[in-house]
Design an enzyme around this catalytic site. Structure first.
Site, PDB file in Angstrom:
ATOM      1  N   ASP A 230     -38.222 -21.897  55.106  1.00  0.00           N
ATOM      2  CA  ASP A 230     -37.614 -21.463  53.852  1.00  0.00           C
ATOM      3  C   ASP A 230     -38.084 -22.328  52.684  1.00  0.00           C
ATOM      4  O   ASP A 230     -38.128 -23.560  52.792  1.00  0.00           O
ATOM      5  CB  ASP A 230     -36.096 -21.581  53.950  1.00  0.00           C
ATOM      6  CG  ASP A 230     -35.377 -20.285  53.638  1.00  0.00           C
ATOM      7  OD1 ASP A 230     -35.994 -19.384  53.042  1.00  0.00           O
ATOM      8  OD2 ASP A 230     -34.193 -20.175  54.002  1.00  0.00           O
TER       9      ASP A 230
ATOM     10  N   ASP B  61     -32.798 -22.575  54.725  1.00  0.00           N
ATOM     11  CA  ASP B  61     -32.095 -23.562  53.905  1.00  0.00           C
ATOM     12  C   ASP B  61     -30.596 -23.486  54.162  1.00  0.00           C
ATOM     13  O   ASP B  61     -29.822 -24.268  53.611  1.00  0.00           O
ATOM     14  CB  ASP B  61     -32.422 -23.402  52.423  1.00  0.00           C
ATOM     15  CG  ASP B  61     -32.069 -22.031  51.861  1.00  0.00           C
ATOM     16  OD1 ASP B  61     -31.526 -21.193  52.607  1.00  0.00           O
ATOM     17  OD2 ASP B  61     -32.347 -21.807  50.657  1.00  0.00           O
ATOM     18  N   SER B  62     -30.181 -22.557  55.040  1.00  0.00           N
ATOM     19  CA  SER B  62     -28.810 -22.548  55.552  1.00  0.00           C
ATOM     20  C   SER B  62     -28.483 -23.846  56.272  1.00  0.00           C
ATOM     21  O   SER B  62     -27.303 -24.130  56.544  1.00  0.00           O
ATOM     22  CB  SER B  62     -28.604 -21.364  56.497  1.00  0.00           C
ATOM     23  OG  SER B  62     -29.647 -21.279  57.457  1.00  0.00           O
TER      24      SER B  62
ATOM     25  N   GLU C  97     -36.742 -16.058  48.222  1.00  0.00           N
ATOM     26  CA  GLU C  97     -35.801 -15.050  47.779  1.00  0.00           C
ATOM     27  C   GLU C  97     -36.285 -14.346  46.518  1.00  0.00           C
ATOM     28  O   GLU C  97     -37.028 -14.909  45.718  1.00  0.00           O
ATOM     29  CB  GLU C  97     -34.431 -15.689  47.521  1.00  0.00           C
ATOM     30  CG  GLU C  97     -33.785 -16.267  48.767  1.00  0.00           C
ATOM     31  CD  GLU C  97     -32.420 -16.885  48.513  1.00  0.00           C
ATOM     32  OE1 GLU C  97     -31.820 -17.389  49.489  1.00  0.00           O
ATOM     33  OE2 GLU C  97     -31.949 -16.869  47.355  1.00  0.00           O
TER      34      GLU C  97
ATOM     35  N   LYS D 124     -40.584 -18.254  53.658  1.00  0.00           N
ATOM     36  CA  LYS D 124     -39.673 -17.242  53.139  1.00  0.00           C
ATOM     37  C   LYS D 124     -39.205 -17.661  51.759  1.00  0.00           C
ATOM     38  O   LYS D 124     -38.941 -18.844  51.525  1.00  0.00           O
ATOM     39  CB  LYS D 124     -38.463 -17.040  54.050  1.00  0.00           C
ATOM     40  CG  LYS D 124     -37.504 -15.936  53.565  1.00  0.00           C
ATOM     41  CD  LYS D 124     -36.363 -15.703  54.519  1.00  0.00           C
ATOM     42  CE  LYS D 124     -35.295 -16.766  54.421  1.00  0.00           C
ATOM     43  NZ  LYS D 124     -34.594 -16.784  53.108  1.00  0.00           N
TER      44      LYS D 124
ATOM     45  N   GLU E 128     -30.054  -8.798  53.184  1.00  0.00           N
ATOM     46  CA  GLU E 128     -28.778  -9.463  53.466  1.00  0.00           C
ATOM     47  C   GLU E 128     -27.633  -8.796  52.723  1.00  0.00           C
ATOM     48  O   GLU E 128     -27.700  -8.583  51.519  1.00  0.00           O
ATOM     49  CB  GLU E 128     -28.842 -10.946  53.102  1.00  0.00           C
ATOM     50  CG  GLU E 128     -27.547 -11.685  53.418  1.00  0.00           C
ATOM     51  CD  GLU E 128     -27.650 -13.200  53.360  1.00  0.00           C
ATOM     52  OE1 GLU E 128     -26.620 -13.866  53.578  1.00  0.00           O
ATOM     53  OE2 GLU E 128     -28.760 -13.703  53.101  1.00  0.00           O
TER      54      GLU E 128
END
Length: 298
Positions: free
Chosen positions: A117, A78-79, A149, A147, A215
């Site tokens: 993501d 999602d970057s 978080e 992925k 991260e």
């Protein structure tokens, strides 16, 4: 009576070739084979002590270049919100956008394991929402894994996805979707914070994640997490002690403008290359030197 010796030599050569081919199909970076890298391959690499690279990708053409280069795992992060969609953070990115971008990366590759993501708002409500969102990335985009978080707080979501047959890469430490509460700060400093990060790492492993991104975590803590866990760790700003490393490709190849995080190493300066090419094109057009006869049809 020389024939058996000749056959033996030929057989030895063939055996050596078969061994080399088997080794090439086993290693992650630069390996060969007719199938995609699997999550099982990722786990076996940890057992061998093999380190591996992961890059982000958001379109078919870029992904095809990385696939040809032998990159074994690509993250459709999602970057993309920061790198391609013009947002200040990843928070505004939608699931529809992630499906679109992930499908393009899948189409542009043939070997790499593609991880899609789950964006902010697509899994925080709970396991059922997470499953619906992950199903879209798997069924509509064709990714191999997703992925998300969060450590302990995402345990239930990860477990349900894995139980449903969807491989999950977890993400702890600095979690960019939590920027409004967490900011962009190193995570895991101090005894209490370090213990929480260790609990998060163990929680995602317990839930069934096949790997975990660390991260912006102190290098010593990331190395300890890597030692404790059976699943691979993927570092970004987490030192050299993790099993793998990931970078956002526009950062690593010098396309991103402005100040870069300390953990980014630039392997090219594409921003300057593209700017020079655009200026050269403009000058040719203005000066009347493009197009010429060889660029014209009649």
């Amino acid at each position: 009576m020389t024939q058996p010796t000749e056959l033996s030599a030929a057989q030895n050569t063939q055996n050596q070739q078969n061994s080399q081919n088997a080794q090439q199909s086993t290693v992650l970076y630069g390996g060969k084979g007719s199938r995609r890298v699997s999550v099982r391959d990722i786990g076996l690499a940890k057992e061998r002590g093999e380190k591996w690279p992961m890059l982000t990708a958001y379109d078919a053409m870029t992904a095809s270049v990385f696939d040809e280069a032998g990159i074994p795992v690509m993250l459709v992060g999602d970057s993309a919100g920061n790198c391609h969609l013009g947002y200040d953070t990843t928070v505004p990115v939608t699931l529809d956008q992630m499906v679109l971008l992930s499908a393009a990366v899948v189409r542009g590759t043939s070997r790499a394991l593609i991880v899609g993501d789950l964006p902010f708002g697509s899994y925080q409500e709970g396991p059922t929402q997470a499953l619906r969102s992950a199903m879209r990335l798997v069924k509509e985009a064709g990714v191999t894994a997703v992925k998300l978080e969060g450590g302990e707080r995402s345990h239930a979501q990860i477990k349900l996805l894995v139980d449903a047959g969807i491989p999950v890469m977890a993400h702890i430490g600095l979690t960019p979707q939590s920027v409004n509460t967490q900011g962009y700060r190193v995570q895991g400093r101090g005894e209490e914070a370090a213990q929480q990060l260790l609990r998060d790492a163990k929680a995602v492993q317990d839930a069934g994640a096949f790997a975990v991104v660390l991260e912006l975590v102190p290098a010593e803590l990331a190395a300890e997490v890597t030692r404790v866990l059976q699943i691979p760790t993927v570092g970004i700003g987490a030192g050299a002690g993790t099993d793998a490393q990931v970078l956002v490709w526009t950062d690593a190849l010098g396309l991103t403008g402005g100040r870069m995080p300390r953990f980014v190493k630039k392997y090219a300066e594409l921003r300057g290359v593209m700017s020079d090419a655009a200026k050269a094109f403009a000058e040719d057009v203005i000066g009347g030197t493009f197009p010429q006869e060889e660029h014209s049809v009649h």
